[in-house]
Scaffold this active site. Structure first.
Site, short mmCIF file in Angstrom:
data_model
loop_
_atom_site.label_atom_id
_atom_site.label_comp_id
_atom_site.label_asym_id
_atom_site.label_seq_id
_atom_site.Cartn_x
_atom_site.Cartn_y
_atom_site.Cartn_z
N ASP A 223 -1.00 -12.03 7.60
CA ASP A 223 -0.87 -10.87 6.70
C ASP A 223 0.62 -10.66 6.41
OD1 ASP A 223 -1.40 -8.57 5.22
OD2 ASP A 223 -2.89 -7.81 6.61
N HIS A 246 2.04 -12.89 3.95
CA HIS A 246 1.97 -12.25 2.65
C HIS A 246 3.31 -11.66 2.22
CE1 HIS A 246 -2.70 -11.69 3.20
NE2 HIS A 246 -2.30 -12.93 3.26
#
Ligand SMILES: *[C@@H]1O[C@H](CO)[C@@H](O)[C@H](O)[C@H]1NC(C)=O
Ligand SMILES: *[C@@H]1O[C@H](CO)[C@@H](O)[C@H](O)[C@H]1NC(C)=O
Ligand SMILES: *[C@@H]1O[C@H](CO)[C@@H](O)[C@H](O)[C@H]1NC(C)=O
Ligand SMILES: *[C@@H]1O[C@H](CO)[C@@H](O)[C@H](O)[C@H]1NC(C)=O
Ligand SMILES: *[C@@H]1O[C@H](CO)[C@@H](O)[C@H](O)[C@H]1NC(C)=O
Length: 404
Positions: A223, A246
């Site tokens: 993430d 991310h």
């Protein structure tokens, strides 16, 4: 001349002696968890031994304390280290702290939680092993309202003037390091690792924090490498490597009532390698809060095969159906952003995506030397897309410049 040099030497030596002497007189009292009954066998729960030692160290009135975790694997259920303490505390971890692999065996939202503490210092060559593998398939909260609650690895709440150095955090169940209402905190030399496809394993996540410095840190997760949430100000990030993951993300913002502005962020000398995003700001299209995101500088940033190197998305809505038709555009005002010397490769032709709110267009966005090349499957030079942005460009730019 010679006598001056001699006097200087004597002075230096005596100063050195004074420094050494005063250092040794403030040497912290050491609490070694092994000597106090903790078992490094990787299966006995040491939570009670750790919290008992913490309480003793924290209550000590006559000087600073050091809790020492030697080499070895110490299994630990959920632990809470709560202040306020009488004096500074050091936590030196050279061993491995091992989390339960069954998520239900951690009965709190953070596996190792620090609260209400000043002058805490965590360091060492050790590892926090979150053993997330068994939990990752259970992470389906966006479609399953009865999803289990998974614990974050290490949390800091209401902690000031503190630091974490050199530690490794491995395979968290949810996020790795979480900060809430933390002020003046340094994160340096830290390594954070989880597979690129492990869900919600944010590296460093913070909300309502100020004066956090992150440097020389390596983050690869499933993430956000760093997630910056409501109320965070005066954040300084430098020499970070991010990937997989991310990117460094501001937001998501605007969804909930009572959110606060996010101001004064600097990111320098950072590399994104193989991430989905690099520089990212995301705000919900149907927002409940009217806040300002301002005063950001991004400088000397390298992108290596990043899908969306620069991405401002004010229509954030990861799980459709999305409601902007009913609720209108994002009410988050983004302004005063400077992006300078951003270079490397983009996996999408659109390397610069500035998709701002129609009701609150982005203001004063400065792009200077954006040297991104398209090396994705689609042919042609890298380009930029702008919606509702006011700003300027100078120096090198990707072709199809949409700001003027
Ligand atoms: C923390 O450090 C500051 C500055 O060195 C000092 O003023 C304060 O008393 C310390 N607090 C504790 C709890 O050690
Ligand atoms: C921590 O710092 C914040 C902001 O500077 C301050 O408001 C708060 O009182 C401090 N907390 C403690 C326990 O010192
Ligand atoms: C953080 O690092 C900066 C620069 O090295 C230093 O000046 C500051 O005192 C440190 N703060 C804490 C809380 O360790
Ligand atoms: C911005 O944040 C840095 C710390 O990251 C701080 O030193 C500086 O004073 C802040 N600037 C403003 C204008 O608040
Ligand atoms: C980027 O990541 C790839 C794949 O993990 C690795 O081989 C390469 O060395 C990395 N490049 C840099 C500059 O870190």
């Amino acid at each position: 001349m010679a006598s001056i040099a001699y006097a200087f030497k004597v002075l230096c030596l005596s100063l050195l002696f004074i420094v050494v002497a005063s250092r040794s007189s403030v040497k912290p009292k050491v609490f070694n968890v092994y000597r106090h009954g903790a078992k490094p066998d990787g299966k006995t729960d040491n939570a009670n031994e750790f919290t008992d030692l913490w309480k003793r160290a924290c209550a000590r009135k006559s000087g600073s304390s050091k809790i020492y975790v030697p080499k070895g694997t110490f299994y630990l259920g959920g632990v809470e280290f709560v202040g306020p303490c009488q004096n500074p505390i050091e936590f030196v971890i050279d061993g491995t702290l091992l989390a339960p692999s069954n998520p239900n065996d951690i009965k709190q939202d953070t596996w190792i939680n620090f609260r209400y503490i000043n002058n805490l210092s965590i360091s060492g060559s050790g590892t926090l092993d979150g053993q997330g593998k068994q939990s990752w398939p259970l992470n389906d909260c966006h479609k399953n309202p009865n999803c289990p609650k998974l614990a974050m690895t290490m949390g800091f709440a209401f902690v000031n003037n503190s630091r974490i150095k050199d530690i490794t955090s491995l395979n968290s169940k949810m996020g790795h390091l979480n900060f809430y209402s933390v002020h003046h905190f340094n994160i340096t030399g830290v390594t954070i690792t989880a597979p690129g496809d492990s869900p919600n394993t944010d590296g460093i996540k913070m909300g309502s924090c100020s004066n956090i410095h992150i440097s020389n840190t390596n983050i690869g997760t499933g993430d956000d490498c760093i997630a910056i949430l409501s109320g965070t100000t005066d954040l300084d990030i430098s020499n970070v490597k991010c990937g997989p993951g991310h990117g460094i993300s501001v937001g998501s913002l605007g969804k909930n009532k009572g959110e606060k502005d996010v101001k004064n962020l600097t990111i320098r000398d950072t590399v994104f390698n193989g991430t989905s995003d690099g520089i990212r700001i995301k705000t919900w299209e149907s927002s409940a809060s009217k806040i300002v995101v301002s005063n950001f500088v991004y400088e000397n940033i390298q992108m290596i095969d990043v899908e969306r190197p620069i991405n401002i998305d004010q229509k954030y809505c990861p799980y459709p159906p999305c409601q902007h038709e009913q609720k209108g555009e994002s009410h988050v005002q983004i302004q005063d952003l400077k992006l300078k010397n951003i270079y490397g490769t983009s996996k999408n032709k659109v390397a610069v995506n500035l998709q701002c709110s129609k009701s609150f267009p982005c203001k004063n966005v400065e792009l200077i030397d954006i040297k991104l090349k398209n090396n994705g499957v689609e042919n042609g030079p890298a380009s930029a897309v702008c919606e509702n942005v006011d700003g300027s460009t100078s120096g090198k730019m990707v072709s199809h410049n949409c700001l003027n």
